[in-house]
Design an enzyme around this catalytic site. Sequence first.
Site, PDB file in Angstrom:
ATOM      1  N   PHE A 137      -5.504  -6.060  16.535  1.00 45.44           N
ATOM      2  CA  PHE A 137      -4.132  -5.939  16.914  1.00 45.44           C
ATOM      3  C   PHE A 137      -4.229  -4.524  17.609  1.00 45.44           C
ATOM      4  O   PHE A 137      -4.574  -3.477  17.162  1.00 45.44           O
ATOM      5  CB  PHE A 137      -3.163  -5.693  15.766  1.00 45.44           C
ATOM      6  CG  PHE A 137      -1.717  -5.548  15.932  1.00 45.44           C
ATOM      7  CD1 PHE A 137      -0.998  -6.747  16.168  1.00 45.44           C
ATOM      8  CD2 PHE A 137      -1.273  -4.117  15.764  1.00 45.44           C
ATOM      9  CE1 PHE A 137       0.278  -6.406  16.393  1.00 45.44           C
ATOM     10  CE2 PHE A 137       0.064  -4.165  15.979  1.00 45.44           C
ATOM     11  CZ  PHE A 137       1.091  -5.183  16.206  1.00 45.44           C
ATOM     12  N   ALA A 138      -3.944  -4.335  18.860  1.00 48.18           N
ATOM     13  CA  ALA A 138      -4.006  -3.377  19.851  1.00 48.18           C
ATOM     14  C   ALA A 138      -2.689  -2.915  20.275  1.00 48.18           C
ATOM     15  O   ALA A 138      -2.249  -3.208  21.336  1.00 48.18           O
ATOM     16  CB  ALA A 138      -4.922  -3.632  20.725  1.00 48.18           C
ATOM     17  N   GLU A 141      -1.859   4.037  21.124  1.00 51.90           N
ATOM     18  CA  GLU A 141      -2.357   4.712  22.142  1.00 51.90           C
ATOM     19  C   GLU A 141      -2.836   6.277  22.066  1.00 51.90           C
ATOM     20  O   GLU A 141      -1.809   6.604  21.096  1.00 51.90           O
ATOM     21  CB  GLU A 141      -1.841   4.473  23.523  1.00 51.90           C
ATOM     22  CG  GLU A 141      -1.565   2.973  24.050  1.00 51.90           C
ATOM     23  CD  GLU A 141      -0.840   2.772  25.403  1.00 51.90           C
ATOM     24  OE1 GLU A 141      -0.798   3.937  25.894  1.00 51.90           O
ATOM     25  OE2 GLU A 141      -0.729   1.921  25.786  1.00 51.90           O
ATOM     26  N   PRO A 142      -3.537   7.082  22.830  1.00 49.44           N
ATOM     27  CA  PRO A 142      -3.658   8.428  22.272  1.00 49.44           C
ATOM     28  C   PRO A 142      -2.193   9.275  22.518  1.00 49.44           C
ATOM     29  O   PRO A 142      -2.140  10.048  21.614  1.00 49.44           O
ATOM     30  CB  PRO A 142      -4.635   8.842  23.472  1.00 49.44           C
ATOM     31  CG  PRO A 142      -5.388   7.607  23.960  1.00 49.44           C
ATOM     32  CD  PRO A 142      -4.252   6.503  23.610  1.00 49.44           C
ATOM     33  N   ALA A 144       0.731   7.347  21.973  1.00 52.59           N
ATOM     34  CA  ALA A 144       1.736   6.581  21.654  1.00 52.59           C
ATOM     35  C   ALA A 144       1.459   5.856  20.411  1.00 52.59           C
ATOM     36  O   ALA A 144       0.925   4.818  20.331  1.00 52.59           O
ATOM     37  CB  ALA A 144       2.123   5.463  22.707  1.00 52.59           C
ATOM     38  N   GLY A 370     -12.912  15.410 -13.974  1.00 54.66           N
ATOM     39  CA  GLY A 370     -13.431  16.675 -13.491  1.00 54.66           C
ATOM     40  C   GLY A 370     -14.505  16.488 -12.556  1.00 54.66           C
ATOM     41  O   GLY A 370     -14.370  15.957 -11.484  1.00 54.66           O
ATOM     42  N   GLU A 394       0.458   1.838  10.213  1.00 52.72           N
ATOM     43  CA  GLU A 394       1.606   0.945  10.242  1.00 52.72           C
ATOM     44  C   GLU A 394       2.837   1.516   9.649  1.00 52.72           C
ATOM     45  O   GLU A 394       3.817   0.956   9.124  1.00 52.72           O
ATOM     46  CB  GLU A 394       1.430  -0.064   9.474  1.00 52.72           C
ATOM     47  CG  GLU A 394       0.202  -1.327   9.853  1.00 52.72           C
ATOM     48  CD  GLU A 394       0.111  -2.344   9.252  1.00 52.72           C
ATOM     49  OE1 GLU A 394       0.930  -2.973   8.697  1.00 52.72           O
ATOM     50  OE2 GLU A 394      -1.078  -2.956   8.925  1.00 52.72           O
TER      51      GLU A 394
END
Length: 411
Positions: A137-138, A141-142, A144, A370, A394
């Site tokens: 699923f594309a 964007e850089p 957006a 720990g 998402e």
Amino acid sequence: MHVATPPAPCPPPTAHLALPFFDAAHRTLALGLLPWAAAQQVDETDDRAACRDWVRRLGAGGWLRYCVPAAHGGALPALDSRALVLLRETLAYHSPLADFACAMQGLGSGAITLAGNPAQQARYLPGVASGRLIAAFALSEPEAGSDVAAMQTMARSAEETNPGDRPDSYSLAGSKTWISNGGLADFYCVFAKTDPTAGTRGISAFIVDADTPGLDATQHLHVMAPHPLATLRFADCRLPASALLGPLHGGFKLALRTLDIFRASVAAAALGMARRALAEAVQHARQRRMFGQTLADFQLTQARLGEMAALVDSAALLTYRAAWLRDEGEKHQRSVAAELRERSVAAAMAKMTATENAQRVIDMALQLHGGRGVERGSKVEALYRDIRALRIYEGATEVQQLIIGKAVLQP
């Protein structure tokens, strides 16, 4: 060598299957998946090779059939959010990478299920169900991510860019990033601007085969937990008219509809990780001895485990409710705006609460371990890295808060 899914410290609880959110088909799915998932031994040293292995195994086991409708090889008549929730919760308990492999088959092909024409559905969905095809699923964007309207990838009519070409074809140019299964997938559901002046109303969806000339998926991204990611670059990537998915300029609504189905399943993945962290913490507390008694004998430990259990159960109820509301709405074909808003808000509450609660539970489990908790290779250390991305992808927590807040302010 990192091998996924060693025998679990104790079986994941199944009492939740008796809740009224589920029916017999869901219970059969969950109870069948539990022993199958526990029996898998996958080398996850190479996340890309492991993802291919998981898709093959999940397909052979019949579990990917829940990612597509029955008409195209699926297990149920339609995509069912509760089935997806139970799949992801159980797989994430054993291996977050197995959960990822399964989830991306559904998300990557979900737009085809929702809006594909018969030829598109027949070409891609059976392969997704069998594990023969890997989906992606594309959308991001850089510049957006949450701001989808800022999308810059363009799909122009080929006639517009090169007069004389067929008017019913497109030229795709731009880039997508943070794409799960990037460089691994056999096809991508890509969202691009077809009307740059119309904001989200000018976005369309396309199916792009991995071998399409002009597509470059070689830039792999490396993140804190194993997860096949890549940047996709499109340079005059030629697509036939048949690649258009759904109506022209209908891509934004299609993306939202696809994400709406799978958002509750993101909450379920976080829930599975939180359940595993709690199980690891309980086992460690029972076995770890100090000052002449076990760690579990200390009241402070008991209080912390009680808090963790409450965080898990509260996330579970919101997650199951969101999936149930979505399935019931589809079953009765309710389309009233208020009911659609109710489902979106329920999914936002589930996604926000389950991912944030899981982060807290896993952090508490690591603290109880720990020094052993931060040792590379321990399960809680791996979960600590695995959970972080779920609070972002998402729809980040802050986006879910806005969705919920705006709904609360509605008259």
